[in-house]
Write an enzyme that holds these catalytic residues in place. Structure first.
Site, mmCIF file in Angstrom:
data_model
loop_
_atom_site.group_PDB
_atom_site.id
_atom_site.type_symbol
_atom_site.label_atom_id
_atom_site.label_comp_id
_atom_site.label_asym_id
_atom_site.label_seq_id
_atom_site.Cartn_x
_atom_site.Cartn_y
_atom_site.Cartn_z
ATOM 1 N N SER A 154 0.768 -1.229 -0.051
ATOM 2 C CA SER A 154 -0.075 0.042 0.022
ATOM 3 C C SER A 154 0.885 1.392 0.119
ATOM 4 O O SER A 154 0.100 2.271 -0.204
ATOM 5 C CB SER A 154 -0.947 0.085 1.199
ATOM 6 O OG SER A 154 -0.140 -0.012 2.341
ATOM 7 N N THR A 182 1.368 4.754 5.076
ATOM 8 C CA THR A 182 2.121 4.677 6.489
ATOM 9 C C THR A 182 2.077 5.909 7.132
ATOM 10 O O THR A 182 2.353 7.043 6.281
ATOM 11 C CB THR A 182 3.439 4.128 6.137
ATOM 12 O OG1 THR A 182 4.006 3.630 7.286
ATOM 13 C CG2 THR A 182 4.288 4.958 5.265
ATOM 14 N N THR A 206 1.832 6.803 0.454
ATOM 15 C CA THR A 206 0.885 5.822 0.247
ATOM 16 C C THR A 206 0.957 5.615 -1.451
ATOM 17 O O THR A 206 1.342 6.661 -2.098
ATOM 18 C CB THR A 206 -0.371 6.136 0.656
ATOM 19 O OG1 THR A 206 -1.361 4.995 0.406
ATOM 20 C CG2 THR A 206 -1.085 7.469 -0.144
ATOM 21 N N ARG A 209 -6.366 10.513 -9.252
ATOM 22 C CA ARG A 209 -6.853 10.638 -8.112
ATOM 23 C C ARG A 209 -5.801 10.798 -6.658
ATOM 24 O O ARG A 209 -5.005 10.300 -6.842
ATOM 25 C CB ARG A 209 -7.748 9.200 -7.880
ATOM 26 C CG ARG A 209 -8.428 8.981 -6.240
ATOM 27 C CD ARG A 209 -7.618 8.330 -5.205
ATOM 28 N NE ARG A 209 -8.190 8.198 -3.966
ATOM 29 C CZ ARG A 209 -7.731 7.715 -3.101
ATOM 30 N NH1 ARG A 209 -6.290 7.706 -2.749
ATOM 31 N NH2 ARG A 209 -8.490 7.801 -1.783
ATOM 32 N N THR A 263 -5.339 7.030 7.892
ATOM 33 C CA THR A 263 -5.064 5.947 6.862
ATOM 34 C C THR A 263 -6.662 5.533 6.626
ATOM 35 O O THR A 263 -7.628 5.735 7.350
ATOM 36 C CB THR A 263 -4.368 4.690 7.528
ATOM 37 O OG1 THR A 263 -5.071 4.108 8.445
ATOM 38 C CG2 THR A 263 -3.006 5.005 7.657
ATOM 39 N N GLY A 264 -6.859 4.919 5.562
ATOM 40 C CA GLY A 264 -8.033 4.287 5.012
ATOM 41 C C GLY A 264 -8.630 5.234 3.976
ATOM 42 O O GLY A 264 -7.796 5.830 3.301
#
Ligand code: GLY
Length: 311
Positions: free
Chosen positions: A47, A169, A186, A196, A219-220
């Site tokens: 990721s 991270t 990321t 994006r 994060t997410g």
């Protein structure tokens, strides 16, 4: 004067370097970079970095940012292609330019100009194989034959897969001079529409730091934390006198109010001005979220589990 480092789940690949730098009296900004660079090249990490999930057309478009909580100076790169250490390019944006955020071709041009370490433009194995398998599973052969010269909008909808959408991270650091800094790196949402940007390069959404109050990083699903300005909100709630845990809970309540049926997950990481930590997760797989922490008095860094909030 309590030196502290907190990193997110993917940060396990860099916490030892970060902790060692902190113990060797490095500045909070240097420690953030030291903790994130190893994650950007960790072969196991899907990721972050050039080994991370690519966009819909197979390019690793990377996002990163860094913030100095003492001066509020910050630097970001978005959709950077072809460089191994976006966090270091973001740091140089902060230090060399009168700007905060560079994206796309401009970010790559700047990276070349400062002699940043190049890497392949396409994503590396095994993430590339994962992308090829995703294409084979989801896109009919006649469309695949013309890929990527096809309308991509319908396929972007299919990529909302929480298993591949999580990651990123974060590093939050307080140094011996009580300076606080934050950083994030990321590859963003797996198989995202090209161009994006998530929350990671957006100061105030993906990270924030103010040495007077603390720091936060998310994060997410960045689409939601951008809407709520989550990292800034956590620090502002602490400024208003809330504890780090209550500040995270309030910021998560803001996310919940904005999106009642959100499918993904968000994890909010924070430290207060004294270095006290809180990591709070909401949504899919929140109970699996881990983070890593070291502060003075501990003999080694520890793995901890996030506080889980109900959606
Ligand atoms: N939080 C990382 C992203 O949304 O790209």
């Amino acid at each position: 004067m309590t030196r502290t480092i907190l990193v997110s789940s993917e940060g396990k690949y860099g916490i030892t370097d970060g902790m060692n730098a902190l113990c060797a009296s490095a500045s909070a900004l240097d420690v953030v970079e030291a903790a994130i660079r190893p994650v950007e090249v960790a072969p196991e990490c899907r990721s972050v970095g050039l080994g991370g999930w690519p966009n819909l057309i197979g390019e690793a478009e990377l996002d990163a940012s860094i913030m100095d909580g003492t001066t509020l100076h910050s630097g970001s790169v978005g959709a950077l292609v072809g460089y191994k250490h976006p966090i270091s390019v973001a740091r140089q944006v902060m230090e060399r330019l009168p700007h905060v955020l560079l994206v796309g071709a401009g970010a790559a041009r700047f990276a070349a100009e400062i002699g940043a370490e190049p890497g392949p433009a396409g994503t590396e194995e095994p993430a590339r194989r994962g992308w090829e398998a995703w294409l084979a599973d989801h896109v009919p052969p006649d469309v695949r034959a013309r890929w990527p010269d096809v309308p991509l909008i319908p396929w972007a909808r299919l990529t909302a897969d929480p298993e591949t959408a999580k990651g990123t991270t974060i590093a939050l650091v307080k140094d011996a001079a009580d300076r606080i800094a934050s950083g994030v790196s990321t590859c963003g949402w797996a198989y995202k529409y090209p161009g994006r940007l998530g929350d990671s390069p957006i100061i105030g959404a993906g990270i924030y730091a103010d040495s007077r109050y603390g720091a936060a990083g998310c994060t997410g699903m960045g689409e939601l934390t951008i809407r709520c300005g989550t990292a800034r909100a956590v620090v502002l709630y602490m400024k208003l006198g809330l504890s780090v845990e209550t500040a995270c809970r309030e910021a998560i309540a803001d996310l919940r109010a904005a999106e009642r049926r959100f499918r993904g997950g968000v994890t909010v990481h924070a430290i207060d001005a004294a270095g006290h930590p809180c990591v709070m997760a909401i949504g899919r797989a929140a109970d699996t979220v881990r983070w890593y922490y070291w502060t003075e008095g501990m003999t080694a860094w520890e793995e901890r589990q996030a506080v889980v909030e109900a959606w």
